[in-house]
Write an enzyme that holds these catalytic residues in place. Sequence first.
Site, PDB file in Angstrom:
ATOM      1  N   HIS A  12      11.768   0.994   5.058  1.00 59.49           N
ATOM      2  CA  HIS A  12      11.156   0.600   3.776  1.00 59.49           C
ATOM      3  C   HIS A  12       9.930   1.418   3.410  1.00 59.49           C
ATOM      4  O   HIS A  12       9.306   1.179   2.374  1.00 59.49           O
ATOM      5  CB  HIS A  12      10.754  -0.870   3.817  1.00 59.49           C
ATOM      6  CG  HIS A  12      11.890  -1.834   3.865  1.00 59.49           C
ATOM      7  ND1 HIS A  12      12.477  -2.378   2.745  1.00 59.49           N
ATOM      8  CD2 HIS A  12      12.570  -2.352   4.907  1.00 59.49           C
ATOM      9  CE1 HIS A  12      13.449  -3.195   3.107  1.00 59.49           C
ATOM     10  NE2 HIS A  12      13.533  -3.198   4.413  1.00 59.49           N
TER      11      HIS A  12
ATOM     12  N   THR B  51      10.405  -3.197  -6.398  1.00 55.19           N
ATOM     13  CA  THR B  51      11.414  -4.136  -6.914  1.00 55.19           C
ATOM     14  C   THR B  51      10.859  -4.869  -8.133  1.00 55.19           C
ATOM     15  O   THR B  51      11.605  -5.265  -9.024  1.00 55.19           O
ATOM     16  CB  THR B  51      11.815  -5.146  -5.808  1.00 55.19           C
ATOM     17  OG1 THR B  51      10.631  -5.601  -5.157  1.00 55.19           O
ATOM     18  CG2 THR B  51      12.763  -4.533  -4.812  1.00 55.19           C
TER      19      THR B  51
ATOM     20  N   LYS C 193       1.268  -6.360  -7.922  1.00 56.55           N
ATOM     21  CA  LYS C 193       1.806  -5.889  -6.636  1.00 56.55           C
ATOM     22  C   LYS C 193       0.661  -5.897  -5.622  1.00 56.55           C
ATOM     23  O   LYS C 193      -0.485  -6.075  -5.986  1.00 56.55           O
ATOM     24  CB  LYS C 193       2.388  -4.459  -6.776  1.00 56.55           C
ATOM     25  CG  LYS C 193       1.430  -3.483  -7.431  1.00 56.55           C
ATOM     26  CD  LYS C 193       2.088  -2.135  -7.743  1.00 56.55           C
ATOM     27  CE  LYS C 193       3.054  -2.202  -8.900  1.00 56.55           C
ATOM     28  NZ  LYS C 193       4.327  -1.534  -8.580  1.00 56.55           N
ATOM     29  N   ARG C 194       0.963  -5.682  -4.360  1.00 54.08           N
ATOM     30  CA  ARG C 194      -0.093  -5.622  -3.349  1.00 54.08           C
ATOM     31  C   ARG C 194      -1.064  -4.505  -3.691  1.00 54.08           C
ATOM     32  O   ARG C 194      -0.697  -3.493  -4.301  1.00 54.08           O
ATOM     33  CB  ARG C 194       0.531  -5.386  -1.965  1.00 54.08           C
ATOM     34  CG  ARG C 194       1.260  -6.578  -1.386  1.00 54.08           C
ATOM     35  CD  ARG C 194       0.336  -7.719  -1.092  1.00 54.08           C
ATOM     36  NE  ARG C 194      -0.671  -7.365  -0.096  1.00 54.08           N
ATOM     37  CZ  ARG C 194      -0.665  -7.808   1.170  1.00 54.08           C
ATOM     38  NH1 ARG C 194       0.314  -8.617   1.592  1.00 54.08           N
ATOM     39  NH2 ARG C 194      -1.607  -7.473   2.019  1.00 54.08           N
TER      40      ARG C 194
ATOM     41  N   LYS D 210      12.521  -5.970 -12.025  1.00 57.04           N
ATOM     42  CA  LYS D 210      12.401  -7.282 -12.662  1.00 57.04           C
ATOM     43  C   LYS D 210      11.828  -7.138 -14.077  1.00 57.04           C
ATOM     44  O   LYS D 210      12.280  -7.779 -15.019  1.00 57.04           O
ATOM     45  CB  LYS D 210      11.511  -8.191 -11.795  1.00 57.04           C
ATOM     46  CG  LYS D 210      12.078  -8.488 -10.422  1.00 57.04           C
ATOM     47  CD  LYS D 210      11.041  -8.960  -9.419  1.00 57.04           C
ATOM     48  CE  LYS D 210      11.637  -9.057  -8.015  1.00 57.04           C
ATOM     49  NZ  LYS D 210      10.605  -9.308  -6.953  1.00 57.04           N
TER      50      LYS D 210
ATOM     51  N   LYS E  10      -0.467   2.689  -4.612  1.00 58.95           N
ATOM     52  CA  LYS E  10       0.034   2.013  -5.831  1.00 58.95           C
ATOM     53  C   LYS E  10      -0.911   2.270  -7.012  1.00 58.95           C
ATOM     54  O   LYS E  10      -0.583   2.002  -8.153  1.00 58.95           O
ATOM     55  CB  LYS E  10       0.212   0.531  -5.545  1.00 58.95           C
ATOM     56  CG  LYS E  10       1.278   0.226  -4.488  1.00 58.95           C
ATOM     57  CD  LYS E  10       1.298  -1.257  -4.120  1.00 58.95           C
ATOM     58  CE  LYS E  10       2.275  -1.580  -3.004  1.00 58.95           C
ATOM     59  NZ  LYS E  10       3.688  -1.611  -3.397  1.00 58.95           N
TER      60      LYS E  10
HETATM   61  N1  LIG Z   1       6.977  -2.485   3.978  1.00 56.35           N
HETATM   62  N2  LIG Z   1       7.402  -2.107   3.089  1.00 56.35           N
HETATM   63  N3  LIG Z   1       7.847  -1.649   2.203  1.00 56.35           N
HETATM   64  C1  LIG Z   1       8.080  -2.023   0.861  1.00 56.35           C
HETATM   65  C2  LIG Z   1       7.082  -3.078   0.379  1.00 56.35           C
HETATM   66  N4  LIG Z   1       5.764  -2.696   0.453  1.00 56.35           N
HETATM   67  O1  LIG Z   1       7.245  -4.267   1.042  1.00 56.35           O
HETATM   68  O2  LIG Z   1       9.411  -2.547   0.832  1.00 56.35           O
HETATM   69  C3  LIG Z   1       9.910  -2.789  -0.459  1.00 56.35           C
HETATM   70  C4  LIG Z   1      11.324  -3.328  -0.310  1.00 56.35           C
HETATM   71  O3  LIG Z   1      12.190  -2.348   0.119  1.00 56.35           O
HETATM   72  C5  LIG Z   1       9.905  -1.528  -1.328  1.00 56.35           C
HETATM   73  O4  LIG Z   1      10.350  -1.845  -2.608  1.00 56.35           O
HETATM   74  C6  LIG Z   1       8.491  -0.958  -1.384  1.00 56.35           C
HETATM   75  O5  LIG Z   1       8.537   0.259  -2.077  1.00 56.35           O
HETATM   76  C7  LIG Z   1       7.979  -0.742   0.045  1.00 56.35           C
HETATM   77  O6  LIG Z   1       6.653  -0.287   0.042  1.00 56.35           O
END
Ligand SMILES: [N-]=[N+]=N[C@]1([C@H](N)O)O[C@H](CO)[C@@H](O)[C@H](O)[C@H]1O
Length: 801
Positions: free
Chosen positions: A357, A644, A536-537, A648, A542
Amino acid sequence: MNMVSRNTMTTDEFRAAILRHLKYELGKDASHASVEDWRMALSFAVRDQIVDSWFAATRKTYEAGAKRVYYLSMEFLIGRLLEDGIVNLRLVDQARDALAALGQDFDTVLEDEPDAALGNGGLGRLAACFLESLSTLGCPAYGYGIRYEHGLFRQSFVDGRQMEAPETWLLKRHAWEFERPESRYRIGFGGEVSTKGGKVVWTPADSVDAEAYDTPVIGWQGRWANTLRLWSARASDTPFDLDSFNRGDFAGAAEPEALARTISRVLYPDDTTDQGKELRLKQEYFLTGAALQDIMRRFDSEHDDLGKLPSKVAIQMNDTHPAIAGPELVRILHDERGLPFDEAMNMAQACLSYTNHTLLPEALESWHEGLFGKLLPRHLQIVDRIDDAHAKAHPSRTVSARSDNHVKMGELSFIMAHKVNGVSALHTDLMKTTVFSEFHRLHPDRIINQTNGVTPRRWLLSCNPRLSGLITDTIGETWADHLEELKGLEPHVSDPAWLEKYAAAKRANKVDLANWMSSTADINVDPDMMFDVQIKRLHEYKRQHLNILEAIALWQEIKANPSADWTPRLKIFAGKAAPGYFFAKDIIRLINDVAKVLNADVETRDMLQVAFLPNYNVTLAERLIPAADLSEQISTAGKEASGTGNMKFALNGALTVGTLDGANVEIREHVGAENFFLFGMTADKVEARRAIKDHAAQAIAADPRLAAALKAIHDGVFSPDEPARYHNITENLSGPDYFLVSSDFTDYYRAQREVDTAFKDQQHWMTMAALNTARSGWFSSDRTITDYMAQIWDAKSLRDS
Ligand SMILES: [N-]=[N+]=N[C@]1([C@H](N)O)O[C@H](CO)[C@@H](O)[C@H](O)[C@H]1O
């Protein structure tokens, strides 16, 4: 018109069910019931139907001896479940009317449910969307996770600073879990490895028990339900030390239970960062060890030929967090079941697959062999044998799972998986050319792409009933689990009357949000402003700081040209920073400080306002996304694996201003470049730009707006009581600026002015928005899971069989 079968339960039957549960489950009569009582009674009435589907699905799977998918994840960001159950069971009208007949307000009752915040961000929410799609598709599956007593911390602001408080979802009753005392497994730690009678025996020094709590996960139309099994830690032996108690050592008496429960006490709040803490490794083995014991018990109860394991069991490792599953399954097959090591390794590999990820170096888990070997002495030996076997099979290799006295979990996961996938096309390509390039050379067919997706039930049907109603009136209802059918909207987009309805839905959602913001956060906003949203976080990649920098530059422009034809805009931020990530926390404080100045500026506040909403979670996302006009997806190219939220927003008719990063690339391909506001360097340009020593200084010298905005921060315009408060940020952005905020600023500002111009022509804007909705069907997690089933798990749907 493609209709979907109705839920046959009548409002009266539903009302009776609610009253029955209120009386017999909660022991309350209607006149004394609290909102929580009504929520629980309603939940039990909904749960009745979910359990029926659940039992039917479980029975069908057993009878078919079907293959099951096991999704192992340290995070499941579930959010609330009551409305999800009601929507998937198609009981919305009955529930609303039944409660009304009982003098209760549906929305008030729903509001009472706490979020299950058992995740940090995208990775955790993806796992939850995947479980819902697995159920909707009728694919037999289990999610395995940890039942944290405390999920992701509660965020509040004091003087604009993030404050963290323990999250306490379990303090309120909820109806969605069934305790399974009979499903309890011992998880060992530490101890010795010895050889007895030619067999290797691991004798742990300590242990805790993992007890299961099951939550049914219902799919669309309630046709199937799978299980989310969350493990809770318990003391293996006596939870209570009576001798200590009798000696008056009351804390000592409770220690055994308290110590054991520590393992499932709290979620580590770091997103895309490796904690490397001993307790975290214990949590990872606790989850994985319990899951594999449970998987093998279930397999043994149905099959007596171990050779069948790969054809009946598919295990997905959600990032490297459950990567210990490789050595653990080999230990079970070799040490306990007696298979030769290589056979055990091959069989384990045939069962296992791994999703990466992130490429961020600080997120790739690696454990020092000292800590790893102390906690898991036998597993360290097995990791070494796995690595040796791989070296023997690939003598030319330059990578290994063991280096610099560490166990590298990414490399170990790659070696132990038969398939490895990225989460967007760009990310998967970058995996092949960067972190896994050598492994890709050795195993050219192992890395495949599975672009993420989101469930349209929660992220459109449930959170945006106005737009969903229009869509259903236009193309029927089957879009809810055939999202590609949204394409059927395109011919209607050019119909002004239809577009008017589309615009009306968006506006009404914005009015709802404006009312909610004024009633809960005392922020008064005009719903006709453009709602520009970044949720987002908090993380430098980001680039929330790029967004606020643009706000400052725009503010300065408006002040310089107050009579110009500006497009009124409200910038909404929401998101948590990991408690130890101080730079990110400073960005939060800066945004709040800028908001204070801008929102108080009578000359400009009708043109530009900023709001940072506290405690971002799944429920707040469901409230914000339907009301958004603009979706900020502005990460440094090559850093956001997928995203993601971006999907949305597009689905709900928000236009994206973004870089060619992660799934933005595919969103732009699907919705059309003309319906996407692109800016910034591409991933390859980023590397080149970063190589230029003074890239930030050059950018600042070339753009007076950027220089002026940075100067305002540096001079303390937003922190008059502490002018130097943000010197760490301004020095970073004019110096190292690793995430190229300064270098991408000019193009970002340009794109935002194009956004302003486009928003003025609402006919055109809404056309672009509607085309985003119509062309986002591919980003359904049903599509993603269908591909995982075919290309990784070789699993079949049993729903219609
Ligand atoms: N750990 N991790 N990874 C992430 C997100 N931060 O949770 O997974 C998400 C789910 O795959 C991704 O959409 C995102 O880009 C990626 O940074």
